[in-house]
Write an enzyme that holds these catalytic residues in place. Sequence first.
Site, PDB file in Angstrom:
ATOM      1  N   GLU A 530       4.817   4.907  -8.247  1.00 17.34           N
ATOM      2  CA  GLU A 530       4.258   3.683  -8.835  1.00 17.34           C
ATOM      3  C   GLU A 530       3.091   4.009  -9.761  1.00 17.34           C
ATOM      4  O   GLU A 530       2.027   3.369  -9.683  1.00 17.34           O
ATOM      5  CB  GLU A 530       3.817   2.714  -7.733  1.00 17.34           C
ATOM      6  CG  GLU A 530       4.936   2.280  -6.826  1.00 17.34           C
ATOM      7  CD  GLU A 530       4.542   1.208  -5.821  1.00 17.34           C
ATOM      8  OE1 GLU A 530       3.346   0.855  -5.736  1.00 17.34           O
ATOM      9  OE2 GLU A 530       5.442   0.708  -5.110  1.00 17.34           O
ATOM     10  N   GLU A 623      11.284   3.076  -1.878  1.00 15.09           N
ATOM     11  CA  GLU A 623      10.566   2.225  -0.914  1.00 15.09           C
ATOM     12  C   GLU A 623      11.313   0.910  -0.768  1.00 15.09           C
ATOM     13  O   GLU A 623      11.653   0.275  -1.771  1.00 15.09           O
ATOM     14  CB  GLU A 623       9.123   1.951  -1.361  1.00 15.09           C
ATOM     15  CG  GLU A 623       8.201   3.122  -1.123  1.00 15.09           C
ATOM     16  CD  GLU A 623       6.750   2.853  -1.493  1.00 15.09           C
ATOM     17  OE1 GLU A 623       6.250   1.742  -1.234  1.00 15.09           O
ATOM     18  OE2 GLU A 623       6.124   3.786  -2.039  1.00 15.09           O
TER      19      GLU A 623
HETATM   20  C1  GAL Z   1       3.774   0.398  -2.172  1.00 18.81           C
HETATM   21  C2  GAL Z   1       3.110   1.753  -2.319  1.00 18.81           C
HETATM   22  C3  GAL Z   1       2.883   2.386  -0.968  1.00 18.81           C
HETATM   23  C4  GAL Z   1       2.226   1.401  -0.062  1.00 18.81           C
HETATM   24  C5  GAL Z   1       3.063   0.183   0.084  1.00 18.81           C
HETATM   25  C6  GAL Z   1       2.425  -0.812   1.046  1.00 18.81           C
HETATM   26  O1  GAL Z   1       3.667  -0.329  -3.334  1.00 18.81           O
HETATM   27  O2  GAL Z   1       3.889   2.613  -3.088  1.00 18.81           O
HETATM   28  O3  GAL Z   1       2.096   3.522  -1.115  1.00 18.81           O
HETATM   29  O4  GAL Z   1       0.995   1.096  -0.599  1.00 18.81           O
HETATM   30  O5  GAL Z   1       3.206  -0.406  -1.192  1.00 18.81           O
HETATM   31  O6  GAL Z   1       3.135  -1.983   1.140  1.00 18.81           O
END
Ligand code: GAL
Length: 936
Positions: A530, A623
Amino acid sequence: MNHEKARLFRQYRAYRFMDAIGYKTFVSVLCITIYACLAARTQDAKAGTGHVAWQRISINEGWRFYKYDSMEKADSLIYDVRPEVRDRRDDRPADSRPQQAENVESARIVLKPWILPTGNEFIQNPAKRHVRPEGSPGCDFPFVQGDFDDSSWNRVNLPHDWAIKGPFTGWDGEVGGGMGRLPSPGVAWYRKKIDIPESAKEKSIFLDVDGAMSYAMVWLNGSLVGGWPFGYASWRLDLTPYVVPGRENQLAIRLDNPPESSRWYPGGGIYRNVWLAMAGPIHVGQWGVFVTTHHVSSESAGIIVEVTIDNDSGDYAAVTAVTRIFSLDMHGNKTGDAAAVITSPEAVIAGGGKAKTKGSVTIRNPALWGPPPTQTPNRYAAVTTLWQNDKPVDQHETRFGIRRLRFEPDSGIFINGELIKLKGVNLHHDLGALGTAFHTRAAERQLEILREMGCNAIRTAHNPPAPELLELTDRMGFLVMDEAFDVWERRKTPLDFHLIFPDWHEQDLRAFVRRDRNHPSVIMWSFGNEVGEQYTGEAGAALASRLHDIITEEDTTRPATSAMNWAKPDMPFPAVIDVISLNYQGEGIRQAPEFEGTSRIRTKPQYDAFHEAFPDKIILSSETASAFSSRGIYLFPVTQKISDIVRDGRGGDSRIRHVSAYELHAVDFGSSADKVFRSIAQHPFAAGEFVWTGWDYIGEPTPYYECRSSYCGIIDLAGFKKDRFYLYQSHWRPELPMAHILPHWNWPDRVGEITPVHVFTSGDEAELFLNGQSLGRKKKKQYEYRLRWDDVEYRPGELRVVAYRNGAKWAEDIVQTTKKPARLEVSADRSEIFADGNDLAFITVRVTDRNGLAVPTANIPVAFDIEGPGEIVATDNGDPNSFVPFPSHQRDTFSGLALVIIRSFPGNSGRITMTAVSPGLGEAKAVIHSRGPDCR
Ligand code: GAL
């Protein structure tokens, strides 16, 4: 081919080879090969330990440690000046748009120019390498002197996390919830005297640090040697010019962990292993053996071994590398004779120079590496011996695996011809109550519990892991997305990695790939998460492309990617990466009507759009979810949706800072597990997912930043399974007969009230009974992953579910209303541990009623005591609200459970008895046998 023909053919090939490399080289290569083959048997015993082998000595024990009370009181030996922190906001949503880089200028003398040359080995262009300035800053500082009296400093062994013992800084403390409210920021020193024997006079001597958080600067005998700022990097310093053999040498390491430098708990200190490495002047370079395989099938496989040889002597050297290939058993021990020998052409290396030499072989019937349960993670070792003047001068062992990777954009990842969908999770580097100090058994326990759930892949969010983690994933057969950075030039927190990125990204990236590229479990690289450069159009893509190229210069056998939560198919960013790696975009982000008009990211589901735009690239979700829950806490009313956000009265309660374990709620930009399963099933080309996250981690306690640890783990910080564990298990292990009921059935205040009951099962149908009375039989519809009885009126008693598959009984689960807490029960993960001063036992303490049923609502104080050759290192209960320091010997259970972590004393075998006692509940004892090293 008859024998004679085969002999002539071999002779012909030998002549062709001789022609190519010259007669003299040919003869010496031949002699060495024959010698190596004959010696193979006797050398097997010596391999890795023989007199020519690298000596790699652990220097983890017996350090002195001192941390300044505050940053203001610290010495001024700074790596570089830092910008003033103007923005201390702690609860910035994780998908906030990153800020521009800070540009800092200073006239002050900083140590950076002396540190930068440490990374020269990893800068491709010689013109860009750094020249060390004259002098040795800090040489007159007392802490670096051999005669400084450090006896009042703390004695510590490594790996060491200086912050994990706390205390927690509290709600309005210096360190916010994002970094876990623990004192990781600060400046500290580590000192150790190391004995360098007289016999090391002719040797090259190195300090190998697997990880130090952060901005490490190292002095030996009062001279500044070098250092490495990135806290997640593994790095080496050449101590040779500073060593005085035949006496004690004083090592001093200064670390500096800035505040506001991380979005999660970074830990602090030398938190991974540290080694002293010694070799003769002609030796294999750092991470100098690179094994690749090609044309892999179960019948044969080509193996190529490339060896980088360093010549630290003053003279030219002609060196040949002979590599013998051995099978490894499941414990990593070599078995049998060498399966093949590879002799690489002689390399002629100038004094002070280095050279590469490459050889190859084809082996028959290789034992392939692949993920269980359908495949076996078989491994090999390449034992490389360097020969100079017909004498072995160095030996080095490299583990690797043979496997065939194929990436199919329309279906996913094939390993040895089998399509393996990623059932993965993200893992941060902390190990809960043990902090970031790496511990192999603690990491193994994490992986074991994940394996039980059906997880087959790990993303090392968001930085290089401890080397031993990859040894575990190799051995256990997990697939790994190995990730380097969370930040490039644009910052996420005021003092994060962006400050060193311009000077260090090339060194950090090359070092990361060189260290990890022999691991069969690593199937792809990720060089960003990100990153803010997604927002900067062509400029961001150009930087991504440069980073991508650095990776492919080091390894062409795996794809490289960078995770995108914002970049879209028509933006330049995805065009320059090999794998479309989406964070949350596959399911869509903030699609609910309440987010209309928001300035935050809103994105329609993106799998199809990316697949259409990049038909030649595989797509996966790096993710998914970021679903929240507190283990054992159920809040009402229960949403009818399959996925919802968290607000007060809507899955959350900011007063008690808990999120409902009905497992239907996620971060604003995320989705529940059910919704993710559906979207992946509807896009069969998607290669799979990495859930955010497998285990809870310290820091980033969204949505309640007043707390200490996350809510998004499928498993809580103590290692206890949340209900979500069974949701994933039901989907990821469809062949395991299982059923799981939620919530618990202790609701004295809800008699007669609607209390929904949900069931996770690998069956396709189930019937629920309350006190023997059927509440109906329900069948999962397409894209449904739970069965829900949402109109159950609570009456105490017994809930029983009978699950079916294809009409036949498949599994059953029972939940009963318990009586009040009456007893404690304890159980250990292992009844025997090693008496090596390092091994751990994880003991679960459970509150039960008088019938032995676990009481799921019991939050009861328990005290712990220990007798015998062991100690209590830490305790926990998995509650993100708990500010009881981890080393405490007293702790409330949370939803009926607590954890006690016990460590053996070194060399001291016997019975370790841990006693848990609670007022009115009596005591319970766990007995662990600590065994001598001979039982390994
Ligand atoms: C994502 C990020 C992760 C963590 C997660 C929490 O956007 O890449 O590192 O922060 O959100 O929800």
